[in-house]
Write a protein that holds these residues in place. Structure first.
Motif, PDB file in Angstrom:
ATOM      1  N   GLU A   1     -17.842  46.186 -22.609  1.00 17.05           N
ATOM      2  CA  GLU A   1     -17.343  45.039 -23.374  1.00 17.05           C
ATOM      3  C   GLU A   1     -16.151  44.391 -22.667  1.00 17.05           C
ATOM      4  O   GLU A   1     -16.091  43.153 -22.532  1.00 17.05           O
ATOM      5  CB  GLU A   1     -16.947  45.501 -24.772  1.00 17.05           C
TER       6      GLU A   1
ATOM      7  N   ARG B   1     -14.795  39.739 -10.353  1.00 14.20           N
ATOM      8  CA  ARG B   1     -15.854  39.762 -11.361  1.00 14.20           C
ATOM      9  C   ARG B   1     -16.842  40.903 -11.138  1.00 14.20           C
ATOM     10  O   ARG B   1     -17.657  41.193 -12.018  1.00 14.20           O
ATOM     11  CB  ARG B   1     -16.611  38.427 -11.335  1.00 14.20           C
TER      12      ARG B   1
ATOM     13  N   GLU C   1     -11.362  35.250 -11.203  1.00 17.67           N
ATOM     14  CA  GLU C   1     -12.038  34.602 -10.086  1.00 17.67           C
ATOM     15  C   GLU C   1     -13.043  35.537  -9.427  1.00 17.67           C
ATOM     16  O   GLU C   1     -13.084  36.730  -9.706  1.00 17.67           O
ATOM     17  CB  GLU C   1     -11.000  34.134  -9.060  1.00 17.67           C
TER      18      GLU C   1
ATOM     19  N   ALA D   1     -17.115  42.610 -19.404  1.00 14.21           N
ATOM     20  CA  ALA D   1     -17.735  41.312 -19.670  1.00 14.21           C
ATOM     21  C   ALA D   1     -16.675  40.253 -19.936  1.00 14.21           C
ATOM     22  O   ALA D   1     -16.798  39.101 -19.486  1.00 14.21           O
ATOM     23  CB  ALA D   1     -18.691  41.431 -20.859  1.00 14.21           C
ATOM     24  N   ARG D   2     -15.622  40.624 -20.644  1.00 17.04           N
ATOM     25  CA  ARG D   2     -14.516  39.686 -20.881  1.00 17.04           C
ATOM     26  C   ARG D   2     -13.803  39.346 -19.571  1.00 17.04           C
ATOM     27  O   ARG D   2     -13.423  38.199 -19.336  1.00 17.04           O
ATOM     28  CB  ARG D   2     -13.532  40.281 -21.887  1.00 17.04           C
ATOM     29  N   ARG D   3     -13.626  40.354 -18.715  1.00 14.39           N
ATOM     30  CA  ARG D   3     -12.994  40.110 -17.422  1.00 14.39           C
ATOM     31  C   ARG D   3     -13.833  39.150 -16.595  1.00 14.39           C
ATOM     32  O   ARG D   3     -13.306  38.239 -15.935  1.00 14.39           O
ATOM     33  CB  ARG D   3     -12.801  41.422 -16.664  1.00 14.39           C
ATOM     34  N   ASP D   4     -15.136  39.337 -16.646  1.00 16.79           N
ATOM     35  CA  ASP D   4     -16.048  38.501 -15.867  1.00 16.79           C
ATOM     36  C   ASP D   4     -15.898  37.020 -16.229  1.00 16.79           C
ATOM     37  O   ASP D   4     -16.052  36.146 -15.374  1.00 16.79           O
ATOM     38  CB  ASP D   4     -17.488  38.959 -16.103  1.00 16.79           C
ATOM     39  N   LYS D   5     -15.558  36.751 -17.466  1.00 14.48           N
ATOM     40  CA  LYS D   5     -15.425  35.362 -17.915  1.00 14.48           C
ATOM     41  C   LYS D   5     -14.060  34.760 -17.568  1.00 14.48           C
ATOM     42  O   LYS D   5     -13.902  33.541 -17.620  1.00 14.48           O
ATOM     43  CB  LYS D   5     -15.637  35.283 -19.426  1.00 14.48           C
ATOM     44  N   ALA D   6     -13.084  35.604 -17.236  1.00 12.15           N
ATOM     45  CA  ALA D   6     -11.717  35.112 -17.092  1.00 12.15           C
ATOM     46  C   ALA D   6     -11.212  35.068 -15.655  1.00 12.15           C
ATOM     47  O   ALA D   6     -10.347  34.245 -15.344  1.00 12.15           O
ATOM     48  CB  ALA D   6     -10.768  35.974 -17.929  1.00 12.15           C
TER      49      ALA D   6
END
Length: 480
Positions: A49, A63, A59, A52-57
């Motif tokens: 979870e 990711r 560069e 996934a949040r890191r992937d959206k935030a």
């Protein structure tokens, strides 16, 4: 059956040191503990979870979690626990700046006390006592001839500053560097990095002048030679003298040689005494300055305070970072001779260089290092790494070489016995298998190198256990 063992910190045995080092002992796992264990898939549900949040935030490079499939929940001593409750022996945090395990209390207390007293300050404009004392302590510890310090925040800035100082002192433009080294992330320094990950330097190094790169000396593989060694690593000096100085640059145009005494990112490569004797001889012959990048190796990593001590090196400029923080706040710098720095005009550092609290933490770290048992512990880890991992060279064809220097070990994986062709896929499979066994070390899926970089204070029992898990992981992958 769950195996349990007693973890003994290297400072526990001497009652004379108990008061001075009680805070460090409290930061380590010194009780009877179960070995690290993984109970979920990797990543576990909570890690998945958060990733996934890191992937959206973040560069692009941040990711990808293929190398680190979990999120840190907490760490104590030399064990990490992720947000799903899985635990791992920590062979990574010291890669950054945690040489004495998680949260060494004496360092933390020193940082907090200095923060309360001094707050944030531009130390290059307004000095405080911790700043001056740290400079004096580093000069006292450094190899002979070092008399001055220039503060910086990061190792990257230290290397940039050293290049400025070398060019200013000599009036010459060219810096000699070595393939496979890592000197930082600025535009200029990526030109001197040229690691086995060429994507790091794509799109911009061709615009950076003034750097000539040579093969880093090693004995496992050598330029223009097929098959694994041991090779004579002074061949690199022959290449320098007979090809580079003959066809590419006049020696009188070279300001200095920028080199790591042990090339960490390249796989814990430690040159021979013969190489260092030859290189320093060339420096004397042509007036080149020796710029020794000890950002990763300083403060005990290789079993000596500075790696330079292993070969009796006396650099003109000595670069420090990472471990010099003691695990507190960011500290780095350039140490140099009177000739190089007393009357220099090059300005290094900046707003955050050597904040008083950071210097106080670094001083507390030097107090810990002063106990000789920490350096002895690092040397013992080098011996254990060879005992547990070197036999894999004969046992498994995919293990091309095993190298260790103090509290630093590397396995290099190849496609088969007698080969030097890198096998990153095999290495990464070993990494994933070792994670399942509770060992977290440094792995990149494009490299054939698996590196273990524990805290200098890691309990020898935990380090040996970790090496055995890694060896079993390699056997497991080889048997597939």
């Amino acid at each position: 059956m769950e195996r349990r063992f007693k973890l003994e910190h290297p400072l526990d045995a001497d009652p004379r040191r108990q008061e001075a080092h009680s805070s460090l002992r409290r930061s380590s796992v010194t009780e009877v503990l179960a070995h690290p264990e993984v109970h979920t898939d990797l990543p576990g549900p909570r890690s998945r979870e958060l990733l996934a949040r890191r992937d959206k935030a973040f560069e692009g490079p941040l990711r990808n979690y293929i190398n680190v499939p979990f999120v840190l929940g907490e760490k104590h001593g030399h064990v990490l626990t992720d947000v799903d409750g899985n635990s791992f022996a920590d062979h990574v945090s010291a890669w950054g700046a945690a040489p004495y395990g998680a949260q060494p209390p004496s360092v933390r207390d020193a940082v907090a006390t200095a923060w309360d007293r001094y707050g944030m300050e531009i130390s290059q404009y307004l000095s405080s006592e911790p700043v001056i004392t740290l400079a004096e302590r580093l000069i006292d510890l450094a190899p002979a001839g070092i008399t001055r310090v220039a503060p910086t925040v990061t190792g990257t800035e230290a290397v940039e500053g050293a290049v400025k100082l070398a060019r200013e002192a000599t009036g010459r433009p060219i810096i000699l560097g070595f393939l496979g080294q890592y000197h930082g992330e600025s535009t200029y320094l990526t030109a001197t990095t040229s690691t086995d990950m060429p994507g790091n330097t794509s799109h911009y190094t061709q615009y950076v002048p003034g750097v000539i790169l040579l093969p880093y000396p090693q004995r496992f593989r050598a330029p223009f030679h097929r098959g694994p060694g041991p090779h004579d690593d002074t061949l690199c000096l022959d290449y320098l003298r007979e090809w580079i100085l003959r066809y590419q640059v006049e020696p009188e145009q070279v300001a200095g040689v920028l080199i790591e005494p042990v090339a960490g990112e390249a796989g814990i490569l430690a040159p021979s005494q013969a190489f260092w004797d030859g290189l320093t001889g060339l420096c004397r012959e042509y007036g080149w300055k020796l710029l020794l990048d000890e950002v990763q190796t300083c403060m005990g990593r290789c079993g000596t305070v500075f790696a330079a001590e292993r070969w009796g090196l006396q650099p003109d400029l000595l670069l420090v970072g990472k471990g010099v923080t003691g695990g507190g706040q960011a500290v780095a710098g350039v140490l140099g001779t009177e000739e190089m720095m007393a009357n220099a005009h090059a300005h290094l550092g900046g707003t955050y260089a050597w904040e008083p609290a950071a210097c106080a933490g670094a001083l507390a770290g030097l107090d810990l290092l002063a106990d000789g048992r920490i350096l002895a512990n690092a040397k013992s880890m080098e011996a254990i790494a060879h005992e547990e991992l070197s036999p894999l060279i004969d046992e498994l064809g995919q293990v091309g070489d095993v190298r260790a220097a103090g509290a630093w070990a590397c396995l290099e994986f190849v496609t088969g016995a007698g080969s030097t062709v890198p096998d990153p896929a095999f290495q990464h499979a070993v990494h994933r298998a070792a994670l399942r066994k509770g060992v977290f070390a440094i792995s990149e899926d494009t490299k054939p190198l698996y590196r273990m970089q524990p805290a200098l204070t890691m309990e020898l029992e935990l380090f040996r256990w970790s090496c055995r898990q890694v060896a079993d992981a390699a056997r497991q992958v080889s048997a597939r």
